[in-house]
Each structure stands twice: as C-alpha cells, then as structure tokens.
Scaffold this active site. Sequence first.
Site, PDB file in Angstrom:
ATOM      1  N   HIS A 182      -7.351  -6.129   0.975  1.00  0.00           N
ATOM      2  CA  HIS A 182      -6.196  -5.246   0.859  1.00  0.00           C
ATOM      3  C   HIS A 182      -4.995  -5.729   1.668  1.00  0.00           C
ATOM      4  O   HIS A 182      -3.847  -5.534   1.256  1.00  0.00           O
ATOM      5  CB  HIS A 182      -6.613  -3.842   1.317  1.00  0.00           C
ATOM      6  CG  HIS A 182      -5.558  -2.802   1.158  1.00  0.00           C
ATOM      7  ND1 HIS A 182      -4.908  -2.565  -0.041  1.00  0.00           N
ATOM      8  CD2 HIS A 182      -5.025  -1.921   2.056  1.00  0.00           C
ATOM      9  CE1 HIS A 182      -4.031  -1.583   0.121  1.00  0.00           C
ATOM     10  NE2 HIS A 182      -4.077  -1.184   1.377  1.00  0.00           N
TER      11      HIS A 182
ATOM     12  N   SER B  49       0.837  -1.202   0.000  1.00  0.00           N
ATOM     13  CA  SER B  49       0.000   0.000   0.000  1.00  0.00           C
ATOM     14  C   SER B  49       0.876   1.259   0.000  1.00  0.00           C
ATOM     15  O   SER B  49       1.641   1.472  -0.940  1.00  0.00           O
ATOM     16  CB  SER B  49      -0.957  -0.049   1.193  1.00  0.00           C
ATOM     17  OG  SER B  49      -2.015   0.865   1.039  1.00  0.00           O
TER      18      SER B  49
END
Length: 251
Positions: free
Chosen positions: A233, A83
């Site tokens: 995620h 990320s």
Amino acid sequence: MLSFLEYGSGPPVILLHGLLGSKLNMAGAARVLSDHHHALAIDLRNHGDSFHHNSMNYRIMAADIGGFMDDNDLDTASLVGHSMGGKCAMQYALSFPDRVDKLVVVDIGPGEYRDPSWTKYLKAMLSIDISTLTSRQEADERLKKEITSKIYRQFLLSNLVSDENGSYCWRPNLTAIMAARHDIGAQVTGPVSYIDTLFVKGSESDYIQEKDQAAIDQLFPQAHLISVAGCGHLVHIEARERFNQLLHDFL
C-alpha cells in the site's frame, strides 16, 4: 490553515498524504517534481502540523484544499494523493474539475472501504499511555504487540514527537480520526470527471481490486492504471524511485 512544504517553481502540484501520514511522507516526491513544478506537500486536517477539528469527511477536506489554493493564489493545480489523500484529491476533482489540471491517485479506489487495519492501527496508538513513555523504542515495542510489520510501525511512529522536556505526544488528532473512521472509508461522489488521471497501485496491495475498475471507469473515464511490482500500500515509500519516475513522466 493547512501546514505545507513547498519546492521549486512552475505549474503547481499539490501532494496529499494518506491516513496517519503527513506532508513529510510526500516531501521526497515534491522535491523530485520541483525541477519543473511548484510542488506543495500539505498536512491535511487533524494530521501533522495542521489544525485539529472534530469534523472530517471528504467534502469538508475537499473544501480545505480549495481554501488552500485560494490562500496561495493557485487558480488550478495538479493533485497527487495517497490513500485517504487520494480520496480527497478525487473528491476535489469531482467537485471542482475546472481547478484540477491532472490527477494522480495512489493505491485507493473511489468506492467504500471498511478496512479493519485502520481501526487496529488507531486503537494500537490510542492504547499507549503517552505519559509513561521514555523512548521511541518503548513505543515501538508496545505497537509490536498488535502490528507486526516494521515498515508500518515506523510509519505510525513518525507521528510521535517529543518536546524539550522529553515528553511525548501524537501529532494527529487520533480521537477525531477514530470518530470519523466511517467517513474516511466512505465512497467519493460526483459527476463524471474527464480530467487526465493516473491510478497507481502496489502489486501486493488489495486496496485496488478488479471490482473497483468499474467505479474508476464510471467516474474517471480518462483514467489509466499502473501496477508497481513488489510493493504494498505504501507505494511512495516502498518503491520510491519508480513512483517518482511515474509522477515525473505523467505530470
């Protein structure tokens, strides 16, 4: 100085956590890689045990990585970033390609993001009056009002620490991170990078979509993309064994 954990010996690999994460999130992968690599999991600025500073954008954080490599006598290294850490890794690879051996980017693309969940998480954490907390369970109950996902609450609460007197505090510099939220969502920029690159996405995550493929191909024409089934995620947490195997095979 950036705080870090290191394991093993061999070709160096630097692992970079995501927003509101820490080196501990990447320590498991670092230990797996340590069989054949010198693996270093670091805390980025305003996170974990690293320094706090009001300035925070990807060129600045890329410079932090370069300084870390210099301080640890690393001429080159492979980079693994999740990320926000993936964007740091991309920016460093675009800015200093001669110092990057291989690149792994986890569930993030190079383009601009305006993810409202970032703001929601930060606001939820900042809304807690830390001075009145008596337990982690109480903090979890307060976060639950805004964040229904247990795995995300556990992830955020990994940033809550207590001292010997039982007083709590957040390790990240939440105020600086909130102020820098638009820079954290910004796209990375630079010339084309021909570094051998792997993008890993969670099949249930929307952080890398079909529309992002053009930007990936433009900046990283040597890249290939693997989707990990059944996870969102937090690929390195939700599909730990599969993720670690992908790193082992690629690096």
